[in-house]
Design an enzyme around this catalytic site. Structure first.
Site, PDB file in Angstrom:
ATOM      1  N   TYR A  74       0.527   3.402  -4.431  1.00 10.60           N
ATOM      2  CA  TYR A  74       0.483   3.182  -2.987  1.00 10.60           C
ATOM      3  C   TYR A  74      -0.904   3.540  -2.465  1.00 10.60           C
ATOM      4  O   TYR A  74      -1.389   4.661  -2.692  1.00 10.60           O
ATOM      5  CB  TYR A  74       1.536   4.070  -2.297  1.00 10.60           C
ATOM      6  CG  TYR A  74       1.394   4.051  -0.783  1.00 10.60           C
ATOM      7  CD1 TYR A  74       1.632   2.884  -0.066  1.00 10.60           C
ATOM      8  CD2 TYR A  74       1.000   5.187  -0.079  1.00 10.60           C
ATOM      9  CE1 TYR A  74       1.484   2.847   1.319  1.00 10.60           C
ATOM     10  CE2 TYR A  74       0.849   5.163   1.306  1.00 10.60           C
ATOM     11  CZ  TYR A  74       1.096   3.982   1.988  1.00 10.60           C
ATOM     12  OH  TYR A  74       0.938   3.948   3.347  1.00 10.60           O
ATOM     13  N   ASP A  89      -6.518  10.181  10.379  1.00 11.95           N
ATOM     14  CA  ASP A  89      -5.690   8.967  10.434  1.00 11.95           C
ATOM     15  C   ASP A  89      -5.292   8.673  11.880  1.00 11.95           C
ATOM     16  O   ASP A  89      -4.178   8.939  12.310  1.00 11.95           O
ATOM     17  CB  ASP A  89      -4.452   9.195   9.553  1.00 11.95           C
ATOM     18  CG  ASP A  89      -3.600   7.940   9.398  1.00 11.95           C
ATOM     19  OD1 ASP A  89      -4.084   6.845   9.745  1.00 11.95           O
ATOM     20  OD2 ASP A  89      -2.453   8.057   8.941  1.00 11.95           O
ATOM     21  N   ASP A 118      -1.095   0.123   2.709  1.00  7.36           N
ATOM     22  CA  ASP A 118      -0.880   0.338   4.139  1.00  7.36           C
ATOM     23  C   ASP A 118      -1.614  -0.761   4.917  1.00  7.36           C
ATOM     24  O   ASP A 118      -2.780  -1.038   4.633  1.00  7.36           O
ATOM     25  CB  ASP A 118      -1.493   1.717   4.460  1.00  7.36           C
ATOM     26  CG  ASP A 118      -1.119   2.257   5.810  1.00  7.36           C
ATOM     27  OD1 ASP A 118      -0.588   1.507   6.634  1.00  7.36           O
ATOM     28  OD2 ASP A 118      -1.365   3.459   6.035  1.00  7.36           O
ATOM     29  N   ASP A 120      -1.185  -0.655   8.438  1.00  8.62           N
ATOM     30  CA  ASP A 120      -1.125  -0.097   9.802  1.00  8.62           C
ATOM     31  C   ASP A 120      -0.409  -1.069  10.752  1.00  8.62           C
ATOM     32  O   ASP A 120       0.707  -1.479  10.485  1.00  8.62           O
ATOM     33  CB  ASP A 120      -2.543   0.239  10.287  1.00  8.62           C
ATOM     34  CG  ASP A 120      -3.200   1.287   9.410  1.00  8.62           C
ATOM     35  OD1 ASP A 120      -2.621   2.364   9.251  1.00  8.62           O
ATOM     36  OD2 ASP A 120      -4.283   1.019   8.845  1.00  8.62           O
ATOM     37  N   HIS A 145       2.876  -2.497   4.174  1.00  7.40           N
ATOM     38  CA  HIS A 145       3.749  -2.223   5.327  1.00  7.40           C
ATOM     39  C   HIS A 145       2.985  -2.398   6.617  1.00  7.40           C
ATOM     40  O   HIS A 145       1.792  -2.101   6.720  1.00  7.40           O
ATOM     41  CB  HIS A 145       4.445  -0.863   5.229  1.00  7.40           C
ATOM     42  CG  HIS A 145       3.570   0.340   5.180  1.00  7.40           C
ATOM     43  ND1 HIS A 145       2.880   0.831   6.260  1.00  7.40           N
ATOM     44  CD2 HIS A 145       3.296   1.192   4.157  1.00  7.40           C
ATOM     45  CE1 HIS A 145       2.225   1.925   5.919  1.00  7.40           C
ATOM     46  NE2 HIS A 145       2.443   2.163   4.643  1.00  7.40           N
ATOM     47  N   GLU A 147       3.531  -1.961  10.945  1.00  3.27           N
ATOM     48  CA  GLU A 147       4.361  -1.097  11.805  1.00  3.27           C
ATOM     49  C   GLU A 147       4.305  -1.523  13.269  1.00  3.27           C
ATOM     50  O   GLU A 147       3.543  -2.422  13.656  1.00  3.27           O
ATOM     51  CB  GLU A 147       3.864   0.344  11.666  1.00  3.27           C
ATOM     52  CG  GLU A 147       2.528   0.560  12.356  1.00  3.27           C
ATOM     53  CD  GLU A 147       1.724   1.724  11.799  1.00  3.27           C
ATOM     54  OE1 GLU A 147       1.811   2.034  10.593  1.00  3.27           O
ATOM     55  OE2 GLU A 147       0.965   2.319  12.591  1.00  3.27           O
ATOM     56  N   CYS A 155      -1.250   8.941  12.552  1.00  2.00           N
ATOM     57  CA  CYS A 155      -0.387   9.245  11.409  1.00  2.00           C
ATOM     58  C   CYS A 155       1.065   9.386  11.867  1.00  2.00           C
ATOM     59  O   CYS A 155       1.341   9.985  12.914  1.00  2.00           O
ATOM     60  CB  CYS A 155      -0.886  10.540  10.780  1.00  2.00           C
ATOM     61  SG  CYS A 155       0.375  11.499   9.946  1.00  2.00           S
ATOM     62  N   ARG A 192       7.824  -1.559   8.928  1.00  2.00           N
ATOM     63  CA  ARG A 192       7.904  -0.121   9.225  1.00  2.00           C
ATOM     64  C   ARG A 192       8.119   0.067  10.724  1.00  2.00           C
ATOM     65  O   ARG A 192       7.517  -0.636  11.536  1.00  2.00           O
ATOM     66  CB  ARG A 192       6.593   0.530   8.789  1.00  2.00           C
ATOM     67  CG  ARG A 192       6.317   1.889   9.420  1.00  2.00           C
ATOM     68  CD  ARG A 192       5.100   2.565   8.812  1.00  2.00           C
ATOM     69  NE  ARG A 192       4.561   3.591   9.677  1.00  2.00           N
ATOM     70  CZ  ARG A 192       3.567   4.409   9.364  1.00  2.00           C
ATOM     71  NH1 ARG A 192       2.991   4.323   8.174  1.00  2.00           N
ATOM     72  NH2 ARG A 192       3.120   5.317  10.209  1.00  2.00           N
ATOM     73  N   GLU A 222       9.911   5.453   9.559  1.00  3.57           N
ATOM     74  CA  GLU A 222       8.916   6.509   9.362  1.00  3.57           C
ATOM     75  C   GLU A 222       9.313   7.808  10.055  1.00  3.57           C
ATOM     76  O   GLU A 222       9.756   7.804  11.207  1.00  3.57           O
ATOM     77  CB  GLU A 222       7.562   6.006   9.902  1.00  3.57           C
ATOM     78  CG  GLU A 222       6.433   7.009   9.863  1.00  3.57           C
ATOM     79  CD  GLU A 222       5.993   7.377   8.448  1.00  3.57           C
ATOM     80  OE1 GLU A 222       6.822   7.462   7.533  1.00  3.57           O
ATOM     81  OE2 GLU A 222       4.782   7.595   8.279  1.00  3.57           O
ATOM     82  N   ASN A 245       8.913   7.345   2.766  1.00  2.38           N
ATOM     83  CA  ASN A 245       7.572   7.950   2.723  1.00  2.38           C
ATOM     84  C   ASN A 245       7.735   9.460   2.691  1.00  2.38           C
ATOM     85  O   ASN A 245       8.155  10.064   3.677  1.00  2.38           O
ATOM     86  CB  ASN A 245       6.776   7.522   3.963  1.00  2.38           C
ATOM     87  CG  ASN A 245       5.395   8.167   4.014  1.00  2.38           C
ATOM     88  OD1 ASN A 245       4.881   8.627   2.992  1.00  2.38           O
ATOM     89  ND2 ASN A 245       4.796   8.185   5.191  1.00  2.38           N
TER      90      ASN A 245
HETATM   91  C1  LIG Z   1       1.981   6.472   5.144  1.00  3.38           C
HETATM   92  C2  LIG Z   1       0.733   6.609   5.945  1.00  3.38           C
HETATM   93  O1  LIG Z   1       0.596   5.474   6.756  1.00  3.38           O
HETATM   94  C3  LIG Z   1      -0.478   6.674   5.034  1.00  3.38           C
HETATM   95  O2  LIG Z   1      -1.548   6.325   5.524  1.00  3.38           O
HETATM   96  O3  LIG Z   1      -0.384   7.112   3.905  1.00  3.38           O
HETATM   97  C4  LIG Z   1       0.659   7.855   6.804  1.00  3.38           C
HETATM   98  C5  LIG Z   1       0.679   9.125   6.058  1.00  3.38           C
HETATM   99  C6  LIG Z   1       0.346  10.267   6.993  1.00  3.38           C
HETATM  100  O4  LIG Z   1      -0.727  10.219   7.633  1.00  3.38           O
HETATM  101  O5  LIG Z   1       1.137  11.218   7.069  1.00  3.38           O
HETATM  102  C7  LIG Z   1       1.773   7.848   7.809  1.00  3.38           C
HETATM  103  O6  LIG Z   1       2.861   8.361   7.503  1.00  3.38           O
HETATM  104  O7  LIG Z   1       1.514   7.390   8.922  1.00  3.38           O
END
Ligand SMILES: C[C@](O)(C(=O)O)[C@H](CC(=O)O)C(=O)O
Length: 331
Positions: A74, A89, A118, A120, A145, A147, A155, A192, A222, A245
């Site tokens: 991933y 993030d 990812d 986003d 994924h 979202e 994040c 997502r 999520e 996740n």
């Molecule tokens: C899954 C996620 O999109 C990621 O970038 O790995 C993040 C991980 C994180 O920042 O906790 C997400 O959960 O948004």
């Protein structure tokens, strides 16, 4: 002499000789290409195993996952943002950053473990979503994924998230699905939702059902806050495959791969599986350098070991097999 190439793309054989006016004489060279996306799709369809994906954020972390024989990986957006931009993030990584990183990782071994990446929010309106999906397909990404957070996203395990309305979310999913179908790609579309904080569990199920109806292959709710919620989501959406996740010390309580499998999840990603250990390792080495004047790398762990993880032997073999003399005496 004519060479006919049969390429196995997706699950079919497309015989390009059909395009020729005359039957093509032998010899026939058969090249079987099974894109990573088709292999990931097959794992989902033909097994009931949990596909465990360690989070990787660069070439070295991906090489370690490959060294250990993980069946999939991933690419974390959080890790990509931290390593490529040195930033948090918070929606700062753009399509170019994400696609470039994913393309490098997914092609270290094009026939190696499929990469889920990812995507986003898809980085804009329907046209940007479509462009993003096309670029991920061209990058040999096996699944992604997308979202429902607003563009100024953060994040999924931080407070204060905001999501777009259902219609806009549906537009993103529709744009993604249309693009993968138009390009005849097996890429796995993972829908997502981050609506839990703002709107609660029922809204998440509603959004995921809407995404499923539009043709998304897998769902991702999520930031579950309890194990019961996670278990319930699998039941409420069955038999649709769900991805979990697992962000340790995030919003979700600790769930092991064994528990996730028992709950019925089909894919499990560990977003911080490499970035946090990397931080710890680098920090302790730098501390030692600062305090003791030496890094203190364990004996036997010279540069060669790291290069071997990064394909040194393969590179030497390619050079030698091609007639190069650079590595006849080793390195
Ligand atoms: C899954 C996620 O999109 C990621 O970038 O790995 C993040 C991980 C994180 O920042 O906790 C997400 O959960 O948004």
């Amino acid at each position: 002499m004519t060479i006919a190439v049969q390429a196995q793309q997706k699950d079919f054989f497309h015989d390009v000789t059909e395009l020729q006016p005359e039957p093509v004489p032998a010899p026939t060279l058969t090249v079987q290409l099974k894109p990573a996306a088709s292999r990931l799709r097959r794992m989902l369809r033909e097994t009931d195993e949990l596909i465990i994906c360690p989070g990787v954020y660069d070439g070295l972390s991906a090489r370690v996952a490959m060294e250990l024989g993980f069946k999939a990986m991933y690419m974390t957006g959080a890790g990509t943002t931290a390593s490529r931009l040195g930033m948090a993030d918070l929606g700062l990584a753009q399509l170019h950053d994400m696609k470039t990183n994913a393309e490098m990782i997914a092609n270290l071994d094009p026939y190696g473990p499929p990469l889920i990446a990812d995507m986003d929010t898809g980085y804009g309106g329907p046209l940007m979503v479509s462009k993003s999906v096309q670029q991920y397909i061209q990058a040999n990404v096996a699944g992604f994924h997308i979202e429902d957070q607003i563009q100024n996203k953060r994040c999924g395990h931080l407070a204060g998230k905001k999501v777009v309305g259902l219609e806009e979310y549906e537009m993103r999913i529709r744009a993604a699905k249309l693009t993968k179908d138009r390009l005849n790609s097996d890429i796995v579309l993972i829908a997502r939702t981050d609506a839990l904080q703002q709107h609660g569990y029922d809204e998440c199920i509603k959004r995921l059902k809407a995404a499923r109806a539009l043709g998304a292959d897998v769902g991702l709710l999520e930031g579950f806050t309890t194990k019961e919620q996670a278990r319930q989501a699998v039941k409420d959406l069955a038999p649709w495959p769900l991805l979990l996740n697992m962000v340790e010390n995030g919003a979700t309580p600790l769930i092991t791969t064994k528990e996730a499998h028992e709950m019925g999840f089909r894919i499990m990603i560990f977003s911080f599986a490499s970035i946090t250990p990397a931080y710890l390792g680098i920090r302790s080495a730098f501390e030692r350098l600062k305090n003791e004047g030496i890094v203190g790398i364990p004996e036997g762990l010279g540069p060669r070991k790291i290069f071997e993880v990064c394909g040194l032997t393969d590179s030497m073999n390619i050079d030698t097999a091609s007639g190069g003399d650079g590595f006849l005496e080793g390195v």
